[in-house]
Design a protein around this motif. Structure first.
Motif, PDB file in Angstrom:
ATOM      1  N   PRO A  43       0.801  -1.230   0.000  1.00  0.00           N
ATOM      2  CA  PRO A  43       0.000   0.000   0.000  1.00  0.00           C
ATOM      3  C   PRO A  43       0.829   1.273   0.000  1.00  0.00           C
ATOM      4  N   ALA A  44       2.079   1.180   0.519  1.00  0.00           N
ATOM      5  CA  ALA A  44       2.906   2.387   0.645  1.00  0.00           C
ATOM      6  C   ALA A  44       4.309   2.109   0.134  1.00  0.00           C
ATOM      7  N   SER A  45       4.411   1.727  -1.120  1.00  0.00           N
ATOM      8  CA  SER A  45       5.721   1.476  -1.724  1.00  0.00           C
ATOM      9  C   SER A  45       6.287   2.777  -2.293  1.00  0.00           C
ATOM     10  N   PRO A  46       7.573   2.801  -2.652  1.00  0.00           N
ATOM     11  CA  PRO A  46       8.127   3.990  -3.309  1.00  0.00           C
ATOM     12  C   PRO A  46       7.415   4.335  -4.616  1.00  0.00           C
ATOM     13  N   ARG A  47       6.727   3.361  -5.199  1.00  0.00           N
ATOM     14  CA  ARG A  47       5.971   3.589  -6.422  1.00  0.00           C
ATOM     15  C   ARG A  47       4.550   4.047  -6.144  1.00  0.00           C
ATOM     16  N   GLY A  48       4.192   4.154  -4.874  1.00  0.00           N
ATOM     17  CA  GLY A  48       2.808   4.376  -4.502  1.00  0.00           C
ATOM     18  C   GLY A  48       2.121   3.038  -4.279  1.00  0.00           C
ATOM     19  N   PRO A  49       0.807   3.030  -4.078  1.00  0.00           N
ATOM     20  CA  PRO A  49       0.098   1.757  -3.909  1.00  0.00           C
ATOM     21  C   PRO A  49       0.340   0.845  -5.110  1.00  0.00           C
ATOM     22  N   ASP A  50       0.741  -0.379  -4.845  1.00  0.00           N
ATOM     23  CA  ASP A  50       1.167  -1.260  -5.931  1.00  0.00           C
ATOM     24  C   ASP A  50       0.601  -2.657  -5.700  1.00  0.00           C
ATOM     25  N   CYS A  51      -0.361  -3.054  -6.532  1.00  0.00           N
ATOM     26  CA  CYS A  51      -1.024  -4.349  -6.409  1.00  0.00           C
ATOM     27  C   CYS A  51      -0.726  -5.187  -7.642  1.00  0.00           C
ATOM     28  N   ILE A  52      -0.101  -6.337  -7.438  1.00  0.00           N
ATOM     29  CA  ILE A  52       0.320  -7.215  -8.527  1.00  0.00           C
ATOM     30  C   ILE A  52      -0.411  -8.544  -8.361  1.00  0.00           C
ATOM     31  N   ALA A  53      -1.077  -9.012  -9.418  1.00  0.00           N
ATOM     32  CA  ALA A  53      -1.993 -10.148  -9.273  1.00  0.00           C
ATOM     33  C   ALA A  53      -2.005 -11.022 -10.520  1.00  0.00           C
ATOM     34  N   TRP A  54      -2.341 -12.299 -10.299  1.00  0.00           N
ATOM     35  CA  TRP A  54      -2.461 -13.264 -11.408  1.00  0.00           C
ATOM     36  C   TRP A  54      -3.169 -14.502 -10.889  1.00  0.00           C
ATOM     37  N   GLN A  55      -3.901 -15.160 -11.790  1.00  0.00           N
ATOM     38  CA  GLN A  55      -4.402 -16.501 -11.505  1.00  0.00           C
ATOM     39  C   GLN A  55      -4.167 -17.384 -12.718  1.00  0.00           C
ATOM     40  N   GLU A  56      -4.050 -18.672 -12.463  1.00  0.00           N
ATOM     41  CA  GLU A  56      -3.811 -19.628 -13.544  1.00  0.00           C
ATOM     42  C   GLU A  56      -4.898 -19.506 -14.599  1.00  0.00           C
ATOM     43  N   GLY A  57      -4.478 -19.521 -15.863  1.00  0.00           N
ATOM     44  CA  GLY A  57      -5.396 -19.349 -16.978  1.00  0.00           C
ATOM     45  C   GLY A  57      -5.304 -17.978 -17.604  1.00  0.00           C
ATOM     46  N   MET A  58      -4.718 -16.999 -16.872  1.00  0.00           N
ATOM     47  CA  MET A  58      -4.509 -15.668 -17.435  1.00  0.00           C
ATOM     48  C   MET A  58      -3.210 -15.648 -18.221  1.00  0.00           C
ATOM     49  N   SER A  59      -3.204 -14.974 -19.346  1.00  0.00           N
ATOM     50  CA  SER A  59      -2.005 -14.923 -20.182  1.00  0.00           C
ATOM     51  C   SER A  59      -1.014 -13.876 -19.703  1.00  0.00           C
ATOM     52  N   ILE A  86      -0.062 -10.881 -16.244  1.00  0.00           N
ATOM     53  CA  ILE A  86      -0.367 -10.484 -14.883  1.00  0.00           C
ATOM     54  C   ILE A  86      -0.981  -9.093 -14.880  1.00  0.00           C
ATOM     55  N   LEU A  87      -1.593  -8.750 -13.754  1.00  0.00           N
ATOM     56  CA  LEU A  87      -2.233  -7.449 -13.585  1.00  0.00           C
ATOM     57  C   LEU A  87      -1.406  -6.609 -12.618  1.00  0.00           C
ATOM     58  N   ARG A  88      -1.284  -5.345 -12.945  1.00  0.00           N
ATOM     59  CA  ARG A  88      -0.647  -4.411 -12.017  1.00  0.00           C
ATOM     60  C   ARG A  88      -1.569  -3.219 -11.849  1.00  0.00           C
ATOM     61  N   ASN A  89      -2.078  -3.070 -10.641  1.00  0.00           N
ATOM     62  CA  ASN A  89      -3.030  -1.994 -10.356  1.00  0.00           C
ATOM     63  C   ASN A  89      -4.191  -1.997 -11.353  1.00  0.00           C
ATOM     64  N   GLY A  90      -4.646  -3.226 -11.651  1.00  0.00           N
ATOM     65  CA  GLY A  90      -5.801  -3.394 -12.507  1.00  0.00           C
ATOM     66  C   GLY A  90      -5.526  -3.370 -13.995  1.00  0.00           C
ATOM     67  N   GLN A  91      -4.274  -3.097 -14.375  1.00  0.00           N
ATOM     68  CA  GLN A  91      -3.918  -3.026 -15.790  1.00  0.00           C
ATOM     69  C   GLN A  91      -3.090  -4.241 -16.200  1.00  0.00           C
ATOM     70  N   VAL A  92      -3.356  -4.748 -17.385  1.00  0.00           N
ATOM     71  CA  VAL A  92      -2.602  -5.896 -17.893  1.00  0.00           C
ATOM     72  C   VAL A  92      -1.201  -5.459 -18.270  1.00  0.00           C
ATOM     73  N   ILE A  93      -0.202  -6.207 -17.780  1.00  0.00           N
ATOM     74  CA  ILE A  93       1.182  -5.996 -18.216  1.00  0.00           C
ATOM     75  C   ILE A  93       1.718  -7.341 -18.680  1.00  0.00           C
ATOM     76  N   ALA A  94       2.716  -7.311 -19.511  1.00  0.00           N
ATOM     77  CA  ALA A  94       3.238  -8.557 -20.070  1.00  0.00           C
ATOM     78  C   ALA A  94       4.757  -8.604 -19.947  1.00  0.00           C
ATOM     79  N   PRO A  95       5.271  -8.666 -18.709  1.00  0.00           N
ATOM     80  CA  PRO A  95       6.725  -8.762 -18.546  1.00  0.00           C
ATOM     81  C   PRO A  95       7.223 -10.140 -18.961  1.00  0.00           C
ATOM     82  N   ALA A  96       8.463 -10.219 -19.323  1.00  0.00           N
ATOM     83  CA  ALA A  96       9.083 -11.504 -19.658  1.00  0.00           C
ATOM     84  C   ALA A  96      10.464 -11.516 -19.036  1.00  0.00           C
ATOM     85  N   ILE A  97      10.615 -12.249 -17.930  1.00  0.00           N
ATOM     86  CA  ILE A  97      11.918 -12.252 -17.269  1.00  0.00           C
ATOM     87  C   ILE A  97      12.769 -13.444 -17.684  1.00  0.00           C
TER      88      ILE A  97
END
Length: 266
Positions: free
Chosen positions: A114-130, A132-143
């Motif tokens: 809730p209080a990161s240097p980036r501001g509130p930061d929520c990162i989420a995913w569930q199996e079946g999603m192509s 992940i979500l970051r603050n409700g927005q789809v992002i597609a990182p590849a590490i």
């Protein structure tokens, strides 16, 4: 098979619970609690447990309220405030971590700082999603298959006091100190860096959620011996975990053999 979109319900619940962390940080005398226990930790977990059991009634393992294990296929694994010691010292960056195991497999993760240097930061995913979500927005990182060079390794906040030594251990990447191993790993999964590290023992509630996030982008989580971290159906580790390294697999295997004991032993 999980209902599609359950992760959105979990994320909403976790963000709501995060307001309690923000409220504590704003108290005139700082957060309530001492040592490694904050009063709000239990308050958050009670709230989460009630909400999660409404979303999906199954087994539950929490840091504060204990275990309910009936042998159900699914099990919630919850840390209500990962990084409590730094939180109690008034340092922001702790995170709520909610994971879900299907048997021994992490299939859903929500990590919210809730209080990161980036501001509130929520990162989420569930199996079946192509993606992940970051603050409700789809992002597609590849590490996967990325190199340490020019990247970032997330380490504990204590590294801020020994920055040069930590940078050397992370080279050719640089280190970024921050509380919460759950959030360090989630940041790696989001593509902000290549790996997150804990030099001290962790429990499943610390890492199940972020392990799910790493799975989503081709990453993994390793112990001090380089073995992939895995779970039993009772939400325990299959082997003791004294240190963990999560992120891009090749980078993690390179990092874990470095002399981190030189930092811990002093």
């Amino acid at each position: 098979m999980l209902d599609a979109g359950i992760v959105y319900q979990v994320a909403d619940l976790v963000v709501e619970a995060g307001a309690l962390i923000l409220s504590e940080l704003q108290r005139p005398n700082g957060p309530r609690g001492y040592d490694y226990k904050a009063d709000v930790d239990l308050e958050i977990e009670v709230m989460l447990r009630r909400g999660l059991e409404h979303i999906l009634g199954c087994d539950f393992v929490g840091e504060e309220t204990g275990k309910h294990q009936s042998g159900h296929r699914y099990c919630w694994v919850v840390d209500p405030n990962d990084g409590t010691a730094d939180f109690l010292a008034g340092r922001p960056g702790s995170a709520i971590s909610v994971g879900l195991l299907d048997g021994a497999e992490p299939v859903l993760g929500v990590v919210y700082a809730p209080a990161s240097p980036r501001g509130p930061d929520c990162i989420a995913w569930q199996e079946g999603m192509s993606s992940i979500l970051r603050n409700g927005q789809v992002i597609a990182p590849a590490i996967k298959n990325r190199d340490l060079r020019g990247s970032v390794v997330f380490v504990s906040l204590a590294a801020a006091y020994r920055r040069a030594e930590n940078d050397l251990l992370c080279a050719p990447a640089v280190c970024e100190p921050m509380p919460s191993i759950a959030y360090r790993l989630a940041r790696a999964a989001s593509g902000d860096g290549i790996a997150g590290v804990s030099l001290y023992p962790v429990s499943p509630h610390d890492v199940v959620a972020s392990h799910a996030l790493l799975r989503a982008v081709g990453g993994d989580l390793f112990d001090q011996d380089g073995k992939p971290i895995r779970y039993t159906t009772s939400a325990e580790f299959s082997e003791p975990v004294e240190r963990c390294f999560g992120g891009e697999p090749v980078a993690c295997r390179s990092l874990l053999v470095r002399p981190w004991s030189n930092l811990v032993s002093r």
